[in-house]
Write an enzyme that holds these catalytic residues in place. Structure first.
Site, short mmCIF file in Angstrom:
data_model
loop_
_atom_site.label_atom_id
_atom_site.label_comp_id
_atom_site.label_asym_id
_atom_site.label_seq_id
_atom_site.Cartn_x
_atom_site.Cartn_y
_atom_site.Cartn_z
N LYS A 154 -8.08 -4.01 6.36
CA LYS A 154 -7.61 -2.87 5.55
C LYS A 154 -7.66 -1.55 6.31
O LYS A 154 -7.72 -0.48 5.72
CB LYS A 154 -8.42 -2.74 4.25
CG LYS A 154 -8.53 -4.01 3.43
CD LYS A 154 -7.19 -4.65 3.16
CE LYS A 154 -6.30 -3.79 2.31
NZ LYS A 154 -4.95 -4.37 2.11
N GLY A 155 -7.62 -1.64 7.64
CA GLY A 155 -7.64 -0.41 8.43
C GLY A 155 -6.26 0.01 8.91
O GLY A 155 -6.08 1.14 9.35
N GLY A 156 -5.29 -0.92 8.86
CA GLY A 156 -3.95 -0.63 9.36
C GLY A 156 -3.62 -1.45 10.61
O GLY A 156 -2.76 -1.06 11.41
N THR A 157 -4.29 -2.59 10.75
CA THR A 157 -4.10 -3.42 11.95
C THR A 157 -2.69 -4.01 12.01
O THR A 157 -2.09 -4.12 13.08
CB THR A 157 -5.13 -4.56 11.99
OG1 THR A 157 -5.04 -5.33 10.79
CG2 THR A 157 -6.53 -4.01 12.13
N ARG A 158 -2.16 -4.41 10.87
CA ARG A 158 -0.81 -4.98 10.86
C ARG A 158 0.22 -3.94 11.30
O ARG A 158 1.12 -4.23 12.09
CB ARG A 158 -0.49 -5.52 9.46
CG ARG A 158 0.98 -5.91 9.22
CD ARG A 158 1.47 -6.98 10.17
NE ARG A 158 0.64 -8.17 10.14
CZ ARG A 158 0.82 -9.21 10.95
NH1 ARG A 158 1.79 -9.17 11.86
NH2 ARG A 158 0.03 -10.26 10.88
N ARG A 235 -11.25 3.22 9.73
CA ARG A 235 -10.78 4.05 8.62
C ARG A 235 -11.99 4.52 7.83
O ARG A 235 -13.06 3.88 7.89
CB ARG A 235 -9.86 3.18 7.75
CG ARG A 235 -9.11 3.90 6.66
CD ARG A 235 -8.25 2.87 5.92
NE ARG A 235 -7.53 3.44 4.80
CZ ARG A 235 -6.90 2.71 3.89
NH1 ARG A 235 -6.90 1.38 3.97
NH2 ARG A 235 -6.26 3.28 2.89
N SER A 243 -9.67 0.09 -0.90
CA SER A 243 -8.46 -0.67 -0.60
C SER A 243 -8.74 -2.17 -0.61
O SER A 243 -7.94 -2.97 -1.11
CB SER A 243 -7.90 -0.25 0.77
OG SER A 243 -6.73 -0.96 1.08
#
EC number: 2.8.2.-
Length: 348
Positions: A154-158, A235, A243
């Protein structure tokens, strides 16, 4: 003495000479026409030799016979690249184990592949990266990853991975392999086979956010290669936990409230650090395990917040860390007011 011939008459010796010249002209004309016909037939044959047949891949042997080497016309190159671009648009989305809700900013916006010199100002036309045709023909080789995005969930890795895949020198696995946490028993040969083919100068990457919180992962990655570069997208822990909870709630609506899961005692404010959504956000605790096996200089911490507010800036740091030319710039992004996130420019 013979009487003189009529006035204006040609000598008889001229007639055989004229016939000889005429015959030579006919022979030259027939030879020219035959040559043109042969060239035409060869051109037609070259057009039919449009792809490789059974044999060693990547050797350019065509259907005309084992000794005929492939010399592909420019039209064939363009056709292959066109087929590849169409396939990319039709392919189904890869499974997303991490369920990043932030991935919405890239799911509907296919990446703008950059040319070797980067994209032109305001460019929205996707060009195939260098080596695309060779990779399509199964050239290159599969390598173990030289860089891994190890966290966090949920940190924005994708989003980071999809942004990086725009770079022509980055080849990455779409789905999360989960090798170092779930499938380590299958061996490195199995892991390598999951990787895409790469050419010289290209980097192989993968991302599995759960590696960051897996105690065995640091030692296992170090055993594979001590030179592996590690990327961690961090994050704000509270925002990340909310999130994470929201994602779980969408799958299981009957779970307890966020507050009841977060606090052991609401009146004293004592936090329950055993809950996974909280535990993942205690970054320092997990980082200790990684620093036992990797120097801090081999790790890059990417801000999940800045990945939203300034994606090109964060991508610049990542490209520098990976030793790549800065090809992904602000020209590749636009701000989507509906989603509230920056998105990659759509390819035509």
């Amino acid at each position: 003495m013979a009487p003189p011939g009529p006035a204006g008459a040609h000598p008889t010796s001229i007639e055989p000479l004229s016939r000889s010249i005429f015959r030579k002209f006919l022979l030259m004309l027939c030879s020219l026409l035959t040559s043109l016909y042969v060239f035409y037939c060869l051109a037609e044959r070259c057009q039919t030799l449009s792809g490789p047949v059974a044999g060693a891949p990547g050797r350019g042997v065509l259907a005309g016979g084992p000794r005929e080497l492939a010399v592909w016309p420019a039209v064939a190159h363009r056709k292959r690249l066109l087929q590849l671009q169409q396939w990319r648009r039709r392919r189904p989305p890869v499974p997303r184990d991490d369920g990043d809700d932030e991935a919405a900013w890239i799911e509907e916006t296919p990446g703008l592949a950059a040319s070797p010199g980067g994209s032109g100002a305001g460019s929205s036309v996707a060009e195939a990266p260098p080596g695309t045709l060779a990779l399509l023909l199964d050239e290159g080789s599969k390598q173990l990853p030289q860089a891994i995005i190890i966290g966090v969930k949920k940190g924005g890795t994708r989003a980071l991975l999809e942004f990086l895949r725009v770079h022509p020198d980055v080849r990455a696995v779409g789905a999360e392999p989960h090798f170092f946490d779930r499938s380590y028993h299958k061996g490195l040969a199995w892991y390598r086979d999951l990787m895409p083919r790469t050419l010289d100068g290209q980097i192989t990457m993968e991302k599995t956010p759960s590696y960051f919180v897996t105690r065995e992962a640091p030692a296992r990655i170090s055993a594979m290669s001590k030179d592996t570069k590690l990327i961690v997208v961090v994050r704000d822990p509270v925002t990340r936990a909310i999130s994470d909870y929201t994602q779980t709630l969408s799958k299981r609506p009957d779970i307890p409230t966020f507050e009841s899961l977060t606090f052991k005692n609401r009146s004293t404010g004592l936090i329950d650090t055993s809950w996974s959504a909280i535990q993942i956000g205690i970054y320092a605790k997990h980082l200790e395990h990684w620093l036992r096996h990797f120097p801090i200089g081999q790790m890059l911490f990417v801000s999940g917040e800045r990945l939203i507010s300034d994606p090109a800036g964060e991508l610049g740091r990542v490209q520098d860390f990976l030793g790549l030319k800065r090809i992904i710039t602000d020209k590749h992004f636009y701000f989507n007011k509906t989603k509230g996130f920056p998105c990659l420019k759509k390819a035509e």
